[in-house]
Design a protein around this motif. Structure first.
Motif, PDB file in Angstrom:
ATOM      1  N   SER A  74      54.513  48.078  33.101  1.00 41.00           N
ATOM      2  CA  SER A  74      53.486  47.307  33.785  1.00 41.00           C
ATOM      3  C   SER A  74      52.557  46.709  32.738  1.00 41.00           C
ATOM      4  N   VAL A  75      52.124  45.485  32.962  1.00 40.24           N
ATOM      5  CA  VAL A  75      51.135  44.857  32.084  1.00 40.24           C
ATOM      6  C   VAL A  75      50.244  43.963  32.945  1.00 40.24           C
ATOM      7  N   ALA A  76      48.946  44.055  32.705  1.00 38.82           N
ATOM      8  CA  ALA A  76      47.997  43.213  33.432  1.00 38.82           C
ATOM      9  C   ALA A  76      46.928  42.723  32.461  1.00 38.82           C
ATOM     10  N   CYS A  77      46.229  41.699  32.884  1.00 40.94           N
ATOM     11  CA  CYS A  77      45.234  41.062  32.025  1.00 40.94           C
ATOM     12  C   CYS A  77      43.812  41.382  32.468  1.00 40.94           C
ATOM     13  N   VAL A  78      42.893  41.214  31.548  1.00 36.45           N
ATOM     14  CA  VAL A  78      41.468  41.342  31.820  1.00 36.45           C
ATOM     15  C   VAL A  78      40.975  39.968  32.268  1.00 36.45           C
ATOM     16  N   GLY A  79      40.144  39.975  33.271  1.00 35.79           N
ATOM     17  CA  GLY A  79      39.493  38.760  33.742  1.00 35.79           C
ATOM     18  C   GLY A  79      38.122  39.120  34.280  1.00 35.79           C
ATOM     19  N   LYS A  80      37.391  38.121  34.707  1.00 42.35           N
ATOM     20  CA  LYS A  80      36.023  38.367  35.188  1.00 42.35           C
ATOM     21  C   LYS A  80      35.981  39.287  36.399  1.00 42.35           C
ATOM     22  N   ALA A  81      36.916  39.106  37.325  1.00 44.73           N
ATOM     23  CA  ALA A  81      36.910  39.950  38.525  1.00 44.73           C
ATOM     24  C   ALA A  81      37.201  41.408  38.172  1.00 44.73           C
ATOM     25  N   LEU A  82      38.133  41.634  37.274  1.00 40.03           N
ATOM     26  CA  LEU A  82      38.446  43.008  36.859  1.00 40.03           C
ATOM     27  C   LEU A  82      37.248  43.634  36.153  1.00 40.03           C
ATOM     28  N   GLU A  83      36.555  42.861  35.342  1.00 42.56           N
ATOM     29  CA  GLU A  83      35.361  43.377  34.672  1.00 42.56           C
ATOM     30  C   GLU A  83      34.302  43.792  35.690  1.00 42.56           C
ATOM     31  N   ARG A  84      34.134  42.999  36.768  1.00 47.79           N
ATOM     32  CA  ARG A  84      33.165  43.351  37.814  1.00 47.79           C
ATOM     33  C   ARG A  84      33.613  44.592  38.592  1.00 47.79           C
ATOM     34  N   LEU A  85      34.897  44.830  38.662  1.00 52.08           N
ATOM     35  CA  LEU A  85      35.447  45.941  39.445  1.00 52.08           C
ATOM     36  C   LEU A  85      35.359  47.281  38.721  1.00 52.08           C
ATOM     37  N   GLY A 110      40.021  41.889  46.315  1.00 48.90           N
ATOM     38  CA  GLY A 110      40.427  40.604  46.863  1.00 48.90           C
ATOM     39  C   GLY A 110      40.118  39.429  45.954  1.00 48.90           C
ATOM     40  N   GLU A 111      39.206  39.608  45.010  1.00 48.54           N
ATOM     41  CA  GLU A 111      38.835  38.548  44.079  1.00 48.54           C
ATOM     42  C   GLU A 111      39.674  38.550  42.799  1.00 48.54           C
ATOM     43  N   LEU A 112      40.494  39.582  42.598  1.00 43.14           N
ATOM     44  CA  LEU A 112      41.304  39.659  41.380  1.00 43.14           C
ATOM     45  C   LEU A 112      42.342  38.550  41.344  1.00 43.14           C
TER      46      LEU A 112
END
Length: 188
Positions: A74-85, A110-112
């Motif tokens: 599995s691999v996922a990225c960092v983004g603004k929504a993840l940072e807020r979560l 839901g914003e991710l």
């Protein structure tokens, strides 16, 4: 119905939430594509029902699980929504029955973006802010016993970096699988 952090290594990074040994995280759909990639269909369908997802989100999760199963990690990225979560998720681990907090987490999920959930396509020439690379450790019955995750990656990774690092994480997971007399399923 939750994930338990049993070990960690390395130093916490300033300004980034870090999992603590003993911490419990809710088993919400976006957290577990790796854990469900080799599950029986009826268990996977039950897992998906834990989230209030649109048909498009459900299709994406099915595609994410298929991708994880085919590549073995599995691999996922960092983004603004993840940072807020991050912070609400850590609070939720401490107060899992807080309905208002659970609703806040569901809204943030839901914003991710799709890449924050699971990076389906890794393209040459691109660099990615990776949140994690994870591989499964299998028990003697071929079920997932635990995962080994690489998190806290500071620099952007190229497709070649992701390939190299995922190979190392998978090799580590396979070694632990062997040590516990586990057996990977055919597609792992």
């Amino acid at each position: 119905d939750e994930f338990l952090v049993i070990a960690r290594s390395g130093r916490p990074q300033p300004g980034r939430p870090t999992a603590r040994v003993g911490e419990r995280l809710p088993n919400l759909p976006f957290l577990g594509p790796l854990h469900w990639a080799w599950a029986p269909e009826e268990e996977f369908t039950s897992w998906l029902s834990h989230g209030d997802m649109s048909p498009a989100q459900l299709e994406f999760f099915r595609q994410a699980v298929t991708t994880v199963r085919s590549r073995g990690y599995s691999v996922a990225c960092v983004g603004k929504a993840l940072e807020r979560l991050q912070e609400p998720l850590l609070r939720m681990a401490e107060t899992p029955h807080d309905i208002a907090l659970r609703n806040q987490v569901r809204q943030l999920i839901g914003e991710l973006s799709q890449d924050e959930l699971q990076l389906l396509q890794v393209e040459a020439g691109q660099r990615y802010r990776v949140s994690h690379i994870a591989a499964a450790v299998f028990d003697p019955k071929g079920r997932i016993a635990l995962e080994i995750s690489l998190v806290g990656i500071r620099r952007r990774l190229s497709a070649a970096d992701i390939s190299d690092w995922s190979h190392r994480v998978r090799a580590s997971a396979l070694q632990v699988t062997r040590e516990i007399k586990g057996r990977p399923p055919q597609s792992a």
